[in-house]
Design a protein around this motif. Structure first.
Motif, PDB file in Angstrom:
ATOM      1  N   GLU A 194       0.834  -1.207   0.000  1.00 30.17           N
ATOM      2  CA  GLU A 194       0.000   0.000   0.000  1.00 30.17           C
ATOM      3  C   GLU A 194       0.867   1.255   0.000  1.00 30.17           C
ATOM      4  OE1 GLU A 194      -0.383  -2.577   2.022  1.00 30.17           O
ATOM      5  OE2 GLU A 194      -2.195  -3.417   1.078  1.00 30.17           O
ATOM      6  N   GLN A 204       0.973   4.087  -2.936  1.00 30.38           N
ATOM      7  CA  GLN A 204       0.646   5.473  -2.581  1.00 30.38           C
ATOM      8  C   GLN A 204       1.688   6.449  -3.129  1.00 30.38           C
ATOM      9  OE1 GLN A 204       0.395   6.259   1.689  1.00 30.38           O
ATOM     10  NE2 GLN A 204      -1.632   7.137   1.395  1.00 30.38           N
ATOM     11  N   ASP A 255       1.008   8.656  -6.266  1.00 32.12           N
ATOM     12  CA  ASP A 255       0.111   9.811  -6.199  1.00 32.12           C
ATOM     13  C   ASP A 255       0.768  11.021  -6.861  1.00 32.12           C
ATOM     14  OD1 ASP A 255      -0.757  12.428  -4.562  1.00 32.12           O
ATOM     15  OD2 ASP A 255      -2.435  11.015  -4.612  1.00 32.12           O
ATOM     16  N   ILE A 287       0.210   9.570   5.308  1.00 30.66           N
ATOM     17  CA  ILE A 287       0.981   9.433   4.065  1.00 30.66           C
ATOM     18  C   ILE A 287       2.460   9.750   4.261  1.00 30.66           C
ATOM     19  CG2 ILE A 287      -1.056  10.052   2.722  1.00 30.66           C
ATOM     20  CD1 ILE A 287       0.448  12.704   2.033  1.00 30.66           C
ATOM     21  N   SER A 305       4.939   7.006   3.033  1.00 27.10           N
ATOM     22  CA  SER A 305       5.000   6.953   1.564  1.00 27.10           C
ATOM     23  C   SER A 305       5.747   8.155   1.005  1.00 27.10           C
ATOM     24  CB  SER A 305       3.588   6.913   0.976  1.00 27.10           C
ATOM     25  OG  SER A 305       2.884   5.786   1.427  1.00 27.10           O
TER      26      SER A 305
END
Length: 612
Positions: free
Chosen positions: A292, A296, A299, A366, A369
């Motif tokens: 995940e 991410q 993005d 986030i 990431s």
């Protein structure tokens, strides 16, 4: 397949050290290889997940490893290294770091979409480069001393301050958003930072005192030192999170500038520990990421943030902070581009991701990431471009490996002249101005220094020289020189001349770990080589081709000729030694010390032509 910590530990060590070897063998940044194998072993193939497998001990292990790596790096921060660079270094680690924090935080807010509070926390963390990523790149890039010193000092000094800046920003957020946090809390943070600095300084002074006064035996010095490092880090970090890094950095810098002989003696051991820990920690962190987190990263806002950090924030902070310094445009451009993030950014970001989420900042999810995107992008971009950009800007040492000869004599001067003609960097080192006279007259680069003195370490840039020949008139001194430079040059590239061949004093009777590899053949002693040069022997260069093979050259060479070395098309030099005779291939050049029979014949022919 194997569900045990023992298997995980074995695999992590194998992947880490294997990555280092692959990086060395194929001349690519090892940190890039470690990142890739960590991702393959972890989130992509699912072979290991260190954060789950190691459980509660995962974070303490990483923290202690980072502390030891940072301490080992700070041990190289001798103030004598930055003579003439004090002002640029100070500007970069203060004004430059502050500008990078502000600009990075604004980029995180307006581009990555983080709230202003979270952006300023993570922006402080993104100013760090650190020894775990910058030192391996410097080892491979062969930079000139000035840019190398700038990047090394920035990476090590800013590393703990980036973590502290993130903590400070978090405390400020808590102060304004949490009624339980008062001005006294902020004051305690600054006091804890001051205590950590004093603790590191005190530990270093205490360690230096007991080492210099013989209160610790030699075999215990390394264990005692690392025990004190762990204690220093733990005490400071338990008082206030992340101040432990500041404590070990202060400890390392203090020890480095006390010039304790014991610390220099342990240099090889410390470097080995640091390489092992760096390899293991980077594999563990990348292998602990989730799919995940990787998805991410794609993005658009995160990608735009990374590009902004690479091409705007870093260059701008360096150029603005170094206005009025003596740095050249090339140096500013180079330092403004090279800023790989590493272990500290990943570890501290994961900590703040959980802490900020618990405090009600949902966008903090986030952070991991975002951090990994920046770490992986900078490691790839800077890892593959550092060597190329340094060459383009004229900040790299020539790729041709050079030869450092210790001991001036007729033979070493003649050998140096031949190497110079072949465009191989060469330098003769000797403490005697009189012995260097022939080298000076021949125009050979030289340095009048005692190669074993501590001062020479800062006056002599060793980067261009991959080979060393100890060629003094003392066997024991030659052996000592070679042993001293094993950590820096490597045993396979250290050579020495034997003084004589008398039984009982032959160096071959010594252990394999003493001295360098004995050059040439049994007749090629220091005395014999100098006699041959002084009697008119010449250095002959012979090209080996498909038509003129090496065996033919060996069959036709003069019986008294001594093959010296083979120069490969790549620039690599293969010296002939007593225990490993080389074999040249087509395209190679063989250099030998030969009686001047051909030259005499040419002279005789010319005389005959003139008479006729």
């Amino acid at each position: 397949m194997f569900d045990s910590l023992l298997f995980d530990t074995m695999l992590i060590a194998a992947l880490g050290i294997g990555s280092q070897w692959v990086g060395w063998r194929f001349r690519i940044p090892a940190i890039v290889v470690m990142s890739i194998v960590g991702l393959l072993a972890g989130p992509i193939l699912g072979v290991i997940n260190p954060s789950e497998d190691f459980g509660e001990v995962f974070k303490p292990l990483i923290s202690l490893a980072v502390a030891i790596i940072l301490f080992e790096g700070s041990l190289s921060l001798d103030f004598r290294e930055v003579r003439g660079l004090g002002r640029p270094v100070f500007r970069i680690v203060t004004i430059g770091a502050f500008l990078a924090w502000i600009l990075g935080s604004l980029a995180a807010h307006y581009v990555a979409g983080l709230s202003l509070a979270v952006a300023f926390v993570i922006g402080g963390l993104f100013i760090v480069t650190g020894p775990t990523v910058i030192l391996p790149l410097l080892r491979q890039a062969k930079l000139k001393p000035r840019p190398a010193a700038l990047l090394k000092w920035e990476g090590i000094v800013v590393d703990p301050f980036g973590a502290l800046l993130a903590v400070f920003a978090f405390e400020i957020i808590q102060f304004f958003s949490n009624d339980d946090v008062t001005a006294m809390t902020l004051l305690m943070f600054f006091l804890a930072s001051g205590f950590a600095t004093l603790l590191g300084y005190g530990c270093a002074k205490g360690l230096g005192y007991i080492f210099e006064n013989g209160h610790v035996p030699e075999f215990l010095k390394s264990p005692v030192m690392f025990g004190v490092v762990i204690a220093c880090f733990t005490v400071a970090d338990e008082i206030t999170h992340e101040t432990g890094l500041l404590a070990v950095t202060a400890m390392g810098i203090t020890l480095a500038n006390m010039h304790i002989s014991s610390i220099q003696d342990m240099r090889h051991f410390k470097e080995n520990i640091s390489i092992l820990l760096t390899s293991a920690v980077f594999v563990m962190l990348t292998a602990s990421l989730t799919k995940e987190t990787l998805l991410q990263i794609l993005d658009i806002n995160i990608l735009a943030f990374v590009l902004l950090m690479l091409f705007v924030v870093r260059p701008l902070s360096i150029w603005l902070s170094t206005i009025g310094t003596d740095l050249t445009s090339a140096e500013k451009t180079f330092v403004g581009w090279i800023a790989p993030r590493g272990i500290v950014a990943l570890t501290v970001a994961s900590y703040f991701s959980s802490v900020l989420s618990e405090s009600g900042f949902e966008d903090a999810s986030i952070l991991t990431s975002l951090t990994f995107a920046l770490v992986f992008s900078t490691v790839l971009a800077h890892g593959f471009s550092i060597g190329w950009l340094a060459k383009k800007l004229g900040l790299a040492i020539d790729n041709q490996p050079g030869v450092l000869i210790v001991g001036a004599s007729s033979f070493s001067t003649a050998l140096s002249k031949t190497l110079k003609e072949l465009k191989i960097p060469v330098l003769i080192s000797d403490s005697s101005f009189q012995r260097l006279e022939t080298a000076r007259k021949a125009g050979i680069p030289f340095i009048r220094e005692e190669i074993l003195s501590e001062q020479t370490e800062y006056n002599l840039d060793m980067t261009p020289y991959e080979y060393m020949i100890a060629a003094s008139e003392l066997d024991s001194y030659n052996a000592l020189v070679c042993n001293t430079f094993v950590p820096e040059i490597g045993r396979s590239n250290l050579f020495q001349l034997a003084l004589h061949n008398r039984r009982g004093e032959d160096l071959e009777a010594m252990g394999n770990t003493i001295g360098g590899r004995l050059l040439f053949n049994e007749q090629a002693t220091w005395e014999a080589l100098n006699e041959k040069v002084e009697s008119g022997f010449v250095f002959r260069k012979t090209n080996i081709t498909n038509q003129y093979r090496y065996q033919q050259y060996m069959d036709e060479r003069h019986p008294e000729a001594i093959p010296l070395f083979i120069l490969k098309p790549s620039g690599k030099i293969e010296f002939f030694t007593r225990k490993s005779q080389r074999k040249a291939e087509p395209g190679d050049l063989v250099v030998s010390l030969t009686p001047p029979t051909k030259e005499f014949k040419k002279i005789q022919e010319k005389i005959t032509e003139k008479k006729t």
